[in-house]
Design a protein around this motif. Sequence first.
Motif, mmCIF file in Angstrom:
data_model
loop_
_atom_site.group_PDB
_atom_site.id
_atom_site.type_symbol
_atom_site.label_atom_id
_atom_site.label_comp_id
_atom_site.label_asym_id
_atom_site.label_seq_id
_atom_site.Cartn_x
_atom_site.Cartn_y
_atom_site.Cartn_z
ATOM 1 N N TYR A 277 0.856 -1.180 0.000
ATOM 2 C CA TYR A 277 0.000 0.000 0.000
ATOM 3 C C TYR A 277 0.896 1.235 0.000
ATOM 4 N N HIS A 278 0.566 2.214 -0.853
ATOM 5 C CA HIS A 278 1.309 3.469 -0.913
ATOM 6 C C HIS A 278 0.315 4.627 -0.912
ATOM 7 N N TYR A 279 0.655 5.663 -0.198
ATOM 8 C CA TYR A 279 -0.137 6.887 -0.248
ATOM 9 C C TYR A 279 0.791 8.089 -0.084
ATOM 10 N N GLN A 280 0.767 8.979 -1.064
ATOM 11 C CA GLN A 280 1.578 10.190 -1.018
ATOM 12 C C GLN A 280 0.748 11.329 -0.435
ATOM 13 N N VAL A 281 1.018 11.666 0.823
ATOM 14 C CA VAL A 281 0.359 12.807 1.450
ATOM 15 C C VAL A 281 0.962 14.080 0.852
ATOM 16 N N GLN A 282 0.113 14.992 0.418
ATOM 17 C CA GLN A 282 0.585 16.250 -0.140
ATOM 18 C C GLN A 282 -0.027 17.402 0.635
ATOM 19 N N ALA A 283 0.816 18.377 0.955
ATOM 20 C CA ALA A 283 0.355 19.537 1.711
ATOM 21 C C ALA A 283 0.979 20.803 1.148
ATOM 22 N N ARG A 284 0.195 21.851 1.048
ATOM 23 C CA ARG A 284 0.720 23.158 0.677
ATOM 24 C C ARG A 284 1.318 23.809 1.918
ATOM 25 N N GLY A 285 2.403 24.532 1.726
ATOM 26 C CA GLY A 285 3.089 25.153 2.849
ATOM 27 C C GLY A 285 4.501 24.621 2.946
ATOM 28 N N PHE A 286 5.432 25.480 3.285
ATOM 29 C CA PHE A 286 6.823 25.038 3.316
ATOM 30 C C PHE A 286 7.549 25.752 4.434
ATOM 31 N N PRO A 287 8.401 25.043 5.157
ATOM 32 C CA PRO A 287 8.630 23.600 5.072
ATOM 33 C C PRO A 287 7.536 22.833 5.794
ATOM 34 N N VAL A 288 7.402 21.555 5.473
ATOM 35 C CA VAL A 288 6.378 20.702 6.078
ATOM 36 C C VAL A 288 7.049 19.465 6.656
ATOM 37 N N ASN A 289 6.601 19.069 7.828
ATOM 38 C CA ASN A 289 7.076 17.853 8.467
ATOM 39 C C ASN A 289 5.897 16.886 8.596
ATOM 40 N N TYR A 290 6.104 15.638 8.200
ATOM 41 C CA TYR A 290 5.046 14.623 8.251
ATOM 42 C C TYR A 290 5.382 13.604 9.342
ATOM 43 N N GLN A 291 4.359 13.193 10.082
ATOM 44 C CA GLN A 291 4.572 12.219 11.140
ATOM 45 C C GLN A 291 3.322 11.375 11.330
ATOM 46 N N LEU A 292 3.524 10.068 11.496
ATOM 47 C CA LEU A 292 2.422 9.167 11.840
ATOM 48 C C LEU A 292 2.229 9.189 13.350
ATOM 49 N N ILE A 293 1.023 9.547 13.785
ATOM 50 C CA ILE A 293 0.699 9.555 15.206
ATOM 51 C C ILE A 293 0.077 8.229 15.624
ATOM 52 N N THR A 294 -0.860 7.759 14.828
ATOM 53 C CA THR A 294 -1.489 6.459 15.064
ATOM 54 C C THR A 294 -1.456 5.684 13.751
ATOM 55 N N ALA A 295 -0.974 4.448 13.804
ATOM 56 C CA ALA A 295 -0.849 3.667 12.571
ATOM 57 C C ALA A 295 -0.728 2.186 12.915
ATOM 58 N N PRO A 296 -1.111 1.316 12.003
ATOM 59 C CA PRO A 296 -0.940 -0.121 12.240
ATOM 60 C C PRO A 296 0.532 -0.508 12.191
ATOM 61 N N ASN A 297 0.859 -1.659 12.733
ATOM 62 C CA ASN A 297 2.232 -2.148 12.720
ATOM 63 C C ASN A 297 2.768 -2.229 11.300
ATOM 64 N N GLY A 298 3.993 -1.754 11.131
ATOM 65 C CA GLY A 298 4.657 -1.855 9.839
ATOM 66 C C GLY A 298 4.462 -0.671 8.926
ATOM 67 N N MET A 299 3.508 0.213 9.227
ATOM 68 C CA MET A 299 3.299 1.390 8.377
ATOM 69 C C MET A 299 4.343 2.440 8.708
ATOM 70 N N VAL A 300 4.949 3.015 7.666
ATOM 71 C CA VAL A 300 5.967 4.052 7.858
ATOM 72 C C VAL A 300 5.655 5.226 6.943
ATOM 73 N N ILE A 301 6.126 6.413 7.345
ATOM 74 C CA ILE A 301 5.983 7.610 6.530
ATOM 75 C C ILE A 301 7.348 8.283 6.430
ATOM 76 N N GLU A 302 7.695 8.739 5.230
ATOM 77 C CA GLU A 302 8.925 9.501 5.056
ATOM 78 C C GLU A 302 8.675 10.914 5.579
ATOM 79 N N GLN A 303 9.464 11.319 6.550
ATOM 80 C CA GLN A 303 9.194 12.524 7.322
ATOM 81 C C GLN A 303 9.191 13.780 6.467
ATOM 82 N N GLU A 304 10.046 13.844 5.462
ATOM 83 C CA GLU A 304 10.161 15.060 4.669
ATOM 84 C C GLU A 304 9.278 15.045 3.425
ATOM 85 N N SER A 305 8.944 13.862 2.921
ATOM 86 C CA SER A 305 8.184 13.789 1.674
ATOM 87 C C SER A 305 6.709 13.462 1.875
#
Length: 332
Positions: A277-305
């Motif tokens: 499963y892949h999902y590209q979160v996109q947000a307007r605004g710079f710089p932006v930091n992405y973080q998973l707060i609640t997620a199932p085991n094994g799910m990861v997010i690239e912090q900068e992208s």
Amino acid sequence: MTVSKNKILRKCVSLKVGLLYLIIPVILLPGDGFSSIKIMPLGDSITYDSYIGDPRLPGQKTGYRQLLWNLLTNAGYDVDFVGSQLSGQYALPAFDANNAGFPGISAYNLANLLETGYWYNTGEQVTPGPYFDYYPADVILLHIGTNMLSVNVDDVERILDIIDDYSLSTQVIIARIIDRVPHSQTVTAYNNALESLVNMRIIDGDLLTLVDMEEGAGLKYVIGYDMVDYLHPLSFGYERMANVWFGALVNILPEPLWTSPNILSTPVTQAIYGFPYHYQVQARGFPVNYQLITAPNGMVIEQESGLIDWVPASTGNYEIRIKVSNSLGSDT
């Protein structure tokens, strides 16, 4: 989130935080503050987005370019993709589909095309004369060497010389090219020779940035995962490439106007048990930091992208919470 026997239904919620992420540009580009920065995606079918037996229309082919455009414009950059080729113009969300990707072209023939405007593979006179006379660029994204692969980088040096002859102020971001399936030691040897060439030219004053697409992009060289065939990425692989280009660009482009984050993307709400499963979160605004707060085991997010990867290990109901932030605010 409800999960059926073979599908996982997913909701995605963004939350607030206030983190600071600084980018310091290396150079200021021509026209800074007055006009769009002209960026040329330059290369072969990996730039254009075409693969063996590809049934898609040219207007459906986006490669890394659509995601990169979205990353740049959502972050506040004023950019203009340039080149004689057009692919991806029917895709949504709409983006600037101009590029200089020439399917099947080798480094040798690309150098000839840049010098003369003639594309040997098709017999087409793309431009009446030197290519950059008709399609000038402030920044060039160069991924070349896949076709007629060898460990010799003389033709790449010729391409860089042609760019210097056109303009000493043009910034080139050049890639260690992606690997193939199965792994090719020749690709690695070519990339090592390319890196040595780039490093020597940087010492001599060339405006070059080297990025690592072979290993640094995180591509998984499995057909059906990140690769559609033994040479070309799938959309997931192109996402990884776009993130690498973006990371290099933010270090050389003039700083965009900062804005409070605003999430633009629509979550992918279905996944299949046992499949990536892949999902590209996109947000307007710079710089932006992405973080998973609640997620199932094994799910990861690239912090900068903001690229999320996951392989569901079981069916069930899942809540996923994403935090998107910068120093000016947040979006929920």
